[in-house]
Design an enzyme around this catalytic site. Structure first.
Site: not given
Ligand code: CMC
Length: 450
Positions: A306, A384
């Site tokens: 998140h 989720d």
């Molecule tokens: N699985 C594997 N690796 C992950 C995941 C994941 N679900 N989420 C983040 N990471 C890794 C990412 O690859 C990165 O690694 P590195 O530093 O080595 O490059 C690190 O963690 C930070 O990730 P980020 O993409 O910079 O984080 P963000 O804050 O931009 O993204 C997020 C947040 C929710 C989009 C992301 O965690 C994600 O894609 N999660 C899966 C989709 C999901 O479950 N979404 C629902 C969110 S909660 C409800 C809502 O808000 O609607």
């Protein structure tokens, strides 16, 4: 004395005011930065950017705290009901009896759709994604109330709020009914908000249908948990569209589209699809954890991570406990057989799938929470991760999961839109950019192009 921060740029020192919220968060006020220095801030994804002051929702992602108007989410999930929570978010205080009755009355009485709106449903292809349908129909509501769209008129805003709150469950249920080729039922205003929605979803004109009060209660809690989450992607979309002084229907319609994506509200659908894929694959949970950790593989564990929570999301704790209760103590076989009477075998088959989905989810969670990759990046199960399993146990079809999220988030969108319209700092939203294209280019006639 108010705090300031100093910026030194090209030998000159600039003082920037620091503003503080009621829970000690601090922000650097850069609103005069460009005019004073010629600089803009650069922050893709708005990771360190506050877009507004807001008194609606507080969340502390490090500590796992979520408050609506100061009240903990855990308390509201236990003691409130969705319509009361909606009032709290939209109007800023818990309603007294008179206010509650007035709000409930109007949110109930506006539930019917104009008969012409039903024609829209005939225009879509046979199995459209219900999020697209909901967004389109919500946006189109504005055409039916064109003389009541003044965003500066309190009474017109109030009527739009009542209409949207009342009609979204009808719009949502119709999008499902249409996709399975069943008649579009009328709402039943004698029922509660959630019971009415369930009846519109699952009843048909040929059979008697009783709403299971346990299912209605669970749905009520799920809607409360989703009701607001401060400046997330869809809420920011609602605020940004509203910042052109665009009406509430159009702004919320944009919010629904923003919510649809798998990185946001579409994640609950994507979680179930991922769990099903893990089961079908047969290679075990670890294979998918390894894929998620592989920097050369775009796969992510949906339902993990998140932007703001770097700890357990308090909502996922509540949902996880509910999932245990629903799939265990509450004897889901019995409640499922009440939801759809027509084919118990199908329901029992579905139940087995749900149980194994839940088992896979638990295994995935257990392994991920012990894995260094997830620990270092503070990736915890988000809201989720479990909500989809519960929706499925309640008999909600998978492509309707994001719609359930939208129904829950509606009061939050409304509250945030309303607050932004009345903000003393109101301005049209208009970010800047760092241009990285050609510094200049010539127009080459077609015959001379390679
Ligand atoms: N699985 C594997 N690796 C992950 C995941 C994941 N679900 N989420 C983040 N990471 C890794 C990412 O690859 C990165 O690694 P590195 O530093 O080595 O490059 C690190 O963690 C930070 O990730 P980020 O993409 O910079 O984080 P963000 O804050 O931009 O993204 C997020 C947040 C929710 C989009 C992301 O965690 C994600 O894609 N999660 C899966 C989709 C999901 O479950 N979404 C629902 C969110 S909660 C409800 C809502 O808000 O609607």
């Amino acid at each position: 004395m108010s705090k300031t921060a100093k910026l030194i740029f090209e030998g000159k020192t600039y003082e920037l005011p620091v503003i503080e919220g009621t829970r000690d968060e601090k922000a650097l006020d850069v609103s005069s930065l460009r005019s004073a220095t010629g600089l803009i801030t650069f922050d893709p994804g708005y990771v360190s950017t506050g877009s507004c002051k807001s008194s609606i929702t507080f969340l502390d992602g490090e500590k796992g705290i979520l408050l609506y108007r100061g009240i903990p989410i855990e308390t509201l999930a236990e003691k409130s009901h969705f319509i009361e929570t909606a009032y709290l978010l939209i109007y800023g205080h818990l309603p007294n009896r008179k206010e509650m009755d007035y709000f409930s009355y109007h949110v109930t009485r506006h539930s019917m759709l104009h008969e012409s709106i039903k024609n829209f449903y005939d225009g879509f292809p046979s199995n459209p994604h219900p999020m697209a349908v909901c967004s389109a129909v919500v946006g189109a509501l504005g055409t039916f109330y064109q003389d009541q769209l003044n965003v500066l008129d309190e009474r017109e805003i109030e009527i739009s709020i009542h209409r949207l709150m009342a009609k979204l469950p009808t719009i949502a249920a119709y999008s499902y009914k249409k996709s399975i080729g069943q008649a579009l039922p009328y709402p039943d205003n004698s029922l509660s908000y959630t019971a009415n929605f369930l009846k519109m979803m699952f009843s048909n004109p040929c059979e008697e249908y009783q709403v299971d009060p346990t299912v209605a209660k669970i749905l009520n809690i799920l809607l409360i948990l989703h009701a607001d989450h401060e400046q997330n992607c869809s809420t920011s979309a609602v605020r940004l569209v509203g910042s052109s002084r665009c009406n509430l229907y159009a702004s919320v319609s944009a919010g629904i589209y923003a919510l649809w994506g798998p990185l946001h509200g579409g994640a609950n659908q994507a979680v179930i699809e991922m769990l099903q894929k893990i089961i079908e694959d047969g290679g075990g949970v670890k294979k998918f954890i390894d894929k998620a950790k592989d920097p050369n593989d775009p796969f992510r564990l949906v339902g993990f991570g998140h932007r703001v929570y770097k700890n357990f999301d308090p909502r996922s704790k509540i949902i996880k406990n509910m999932a245990h209760e629903i799939l265990g103590e509450l004897n889901v076989k019995e409640s499922l057989s009440k939801i759809v009477k027509s084919n118990i075998d199908d329901e029992l088959e579905k139940l087995n799938i749900e149980e194994s989905l839940f088992d896979v989810a638990l295994e995935l969670e257990e392994i991920a929470l012990k894995d260094d990759y997830f620990i270092e990046r503070k990736l915890y199960p988000n809201v989720d991760f479990y909500s989809g399993i519960i929706y499925q146990a309640l008999g909600i079809p998978v492509n309707m999961f994001p719609v359930m999220f939208a129904m829950g988030r509606l009061p939050g969108w409304i509250a945030q839109w309303k607050e932004s319209q009345a903000d003393e700092d109101f301005k049209i939203g208009r970010p800047r950019q760092i241009y990285t294209g050609n510094a200049s280019a010539e127009y080459i006639p077609m015959e001379e192009r390679k």
